[in-house]
Design a protein around this motif. Structure first.
Motif, PDB file in Angstrom:
ATOM      1  N   SER A 117      25.480  51.426  34.487  1.00 13.65           N
ATOM      2  CA  SER A 117      24.219  52.157  34.372  1.00 13.65           C
ATOM      3  C   SER A 117      24.347  53.554  34.972  1.00 13.65           C
ATOM      4  O   SER A 117      23.763  54.512  34.460  1.00 13.65           O
ATOM      5  CB  SER A 117      23.085  51.385  35.043  1.00 13.65           C
ATOM      6  N   SER A 158      23.652  56.917  32.948  1.00 18.50           N
ATOM      7  CA  SER A 158      22.551  57.792  33.347  1.00 18.50           C
ATOM      8  C   SER A 158      23.026  59.145  33.869  1.00 18.50           C
ATOM      9  O   SER A 158      22.308  60.128  33.733  1.00 18.50           O
ATOM     10  CB  SER A 158      21.694  57.104  34.412  1.00 18.50           C
ATOM     11  N   CYS A 159      24.208  59.239  34.428  1.00 20.05           N
ATOM     12  CA  CYS A 159      24.686  60.515  34.959  1.00 20.05           C
ATOM     13  C   CYS A 159      24.818  61.588  33.878  1.00 20.05           C
ATOM     14  O   CYS A 159      24.305  62.688  34.059  1.00 20.05           O
ATOM     15  CB  CYS A 159      25.997  60.325  35.717  1.00 20.05           C
ATOM     16  N   LEU A 172      21.321  62.635  32.860  1.00 23.81           N
ATOM     17  CA  LEU A 172      20.706  63.493  33.874  1.00 23.81           C
ATOM     18  C   LEU A 172      21.324  64.885  33.839  1.00 23.81           C
ATOM     19  O   LEU A 172      20.624  65.886  33.981  1.00 23.81           O
ATOM     20  CB  LEU A 172      20.894  62.876  35.267  1.00 23.81           C
TER      21      LEU A 172
END
Length: 51
Positions: A14, A18-19, A22
């Motif tokens: 995850s 998500s990095c 973002l």
């Protein structure tokens, strides 16, 4: 122990997902902010030239 390693693997996956999302969102907002500032400065300088 197996449950812990599975949850750790899930957390790593995850984070890996998500990095970049973002990062893309941060880059997008930074680019938008910079273009807004650039437009504002350009309008200010063109107003000064016409005066």
């Amino acid at each position: 122990m197996l449950k812990f390693s599975i949850s750790l693997q899930t957390a790593v996956i995850s984070l890996a997902v998500s990095c970049p999302l973002l990062l893309v969102a941060a880059l997008g907002s930074a680019t938008r902010f910079l273009s807004d500032v650039g437009c504002f400065l350009f309008e200010e300088s063109s107003l000064n030239f016409t005066a």
